[in-house]
Write a protein that holds these residues in place. Structure first.
Motif, PDB file in Angstrom:
ATOM      1  N   TRP A 104     110.958 -26.743 -40.597  1.00 19.34           N
ATOM      2  CA  TRP A 104     109.613 -26.886 -41.150  1.00 19.34           C
ATOM      3  C   TRP A 104     109.639 -26.570 -42.635  1.00 19.34           C
ATOM      4  O   TRP A 104     110.074 -25.479 -43.052  1.00 19.34           O
TER       5      TRP A 104
ATOM      6  N   GLN B 293     104.568 -29.490 -46.277  1.00 17.06           N
ATOM      7  CA  GLN B 293     103.895 -29.754 -44.996  1.00 17.06           C
ATOM      8  C   GLN B 293     104.543 -30.918 -44.255  1.00 17.06           C
ATOM      9  O   GLN B 293     103.907 -31.894 -43.889  1.00 17.06           O
TER      10      GLN B 293
ATOM     11  N   ALA C 262     103.171 -26.130 -38.514  1.00 17.03           N
ATOM     12  CA  ALA C 262     101.850 -25.838 -39.074  1.00 17.03           C
ATOM     13  C   ALA C 262     100.918 -25.222 -38.041  1.00 17.03           C
ATOM     14  O   ALA C 262     101.010 -25.490 -36.843  1.00 17.03           O
ATOM     15  N   ASP C 263      99.998 -24.369 -38.536  1.00 21.90           N
ATOM     16  CA  ASP C 263      98.940 -23.793 -37.711  1.00 21.90           C
ATOM     17  C   ASP C 263      99.468 -22.966 -36.549  1.00 21.90           C
ATOM     18  O   ASP C 263      98.793 -22.822 -35.524  1.00 21.90           O
TER      19      ASP C 263
ATOM     20  N   SER D 138     107.249 -25.826 -45.330  1.00 26.09           N
ATOM     21  CA  SER D 138     105.829 -25.470 -45.505  1.00 26.09           C
ATOM     22  C   SER D 138     105.306 -25.871 -46.874  1.00 26.09           C
ATOM     23  O   SER D 138     104.106 -26.089 -47.045  1.00 26.09           O
TER      24      SER D 138
END
Length: 303
Positions: free
Chosen positions: A177, A182, A126-127, A179
């Motif tokens: 990951w 999350q 994330a980010d 997404s």
């Protein structure tokens, strides 16, 4: 009067029995009978089912073991695709580094990893943060990577303890990951092998709880790397010991697989020690193997 077997036949029988026993052990170790059963099952998948999956049988190797320059004496492990940079990242364990690669295997930069004992997995999460698994310390550390970074010190960032402190060198190696949800997906190598999910740790290092994920009848001996496909919601499991790449659906059930042995799926020689897998935005699959080789698989034209 019954005829007794010749003493000369006894060694032959013992040799035959020994050979059959060794064959049975080999079949069990490689789980070829399970592969054969699933291969037959694959033939029954409809076109709609195949199109809704990654469908590994449609892939062929187009880059076959390109050496990564400057990493000849190191051990590459883990792999992730960075869509913002259109590059790959891997980590090395012998001399801990984070290495950025072009999609055709050119080494673009190397960043020292300080405070890491045994980096085994890397993932873009994330980010825009990168997360690294330290197998020996059973921790997950995440950070933002600056364009001009020359080193990353784990002691400057929160680390999440993944548990299984007694796992030794059989701890977490795979990281992916998801997404959509999350969350981080984690693969424990073996002893026992397992799949887990973890709500992503925030900047304060406070994640949710590590949760086991369902696993179907996986015909692999270990898990060396993971990646997740947001398009299908499916995951790829890489097995070094079994020389297989396996696609799982969201329930952890096998969907498709390909062998990484020589002479199969476009490979001239087998991938000796597959340690990292990822996919790019176009669905191309990248595999890195120790000591320093990159492989690229692409879907066949018209498939």
């Amino acid at each position: 009067m019954p005829v007794l077997p010749s003493p000369l036949l006894r060694p032959r029988r013992l040799a035959l029995l020994s050979l059959l026993l060794l064959l049975a052990l080999a079949l069990d170790y490689l789980q070829w009978h399970k592969r054969a059963y699933f291969w037959i099952k694959e033939q029954g998948f409809s076109l709609v089912e195949r199109q809704a999956s990654i469908w590994l049988p449609d892939y062929r190797a187009v880059l076959r073991g390109k050496p990564l320059a400057g990493l000849e004496d190191d051990e590459t492990s883990g792999l992730t695709y960075h869509p913002g940079r259109d590059t790959l990242f891997t980590v090395t364990g012998k001399h801990p580094q984070l290495v950025e690669l072009s999609l055709d295997g050119e080494v673009l930069r190397r960043i020292r990893l300080e405070g890491f004992a045994d980096p085994e997995g890397v993932e873009l999460v994330a980010d825009g943060r990168l997360a690294i698994i330290d197998e020996r310390r059973h921790t997950l550390t995440s950070f933002h990577l600056a364009d001009d970074a020359q080193s990353i010190d784990a002691r400057n960032y929160p680390a999440f303890d993944l548990g299984f402190a007694d796992a030794g060198n059989k701890g977490f190696e795979g990281i992916a990951w998801d997404s959509r949800r999350q969350r981080v997906l984690l693969g424990k190598e073996r002893g026992p092998m397992g799949l887990f999910s973890l709500p992503f740790p925030g900047e304060d290092g406070a994640p949710g709880t590590l949760q086991p994920l369902p696993m179907g009848n996986l015909f692999v001996r270990d898990i060396s790397s993971l990646t997740h496909d947001v398009r299908t919601g499916h995951s790829l499991v890489l097995s070094d010991e079994s020389r297989l790449l396996l696609e799982l659906d969201e329930d952890g059930e096998p969907v498709s697989f390909i062998s990484l042995a020589g002479g199969r799926n476009g490979l001239l020689e087998g991938i000796e020690q597959a340690e990292g897998v990822t996919m790019d935005a176009d669905g191309n699959i990248y595999i890195v193997g120790e000591p320093n080789l990159l492989y690229v698989f692409k879907r066949r034209a018209g498939a």
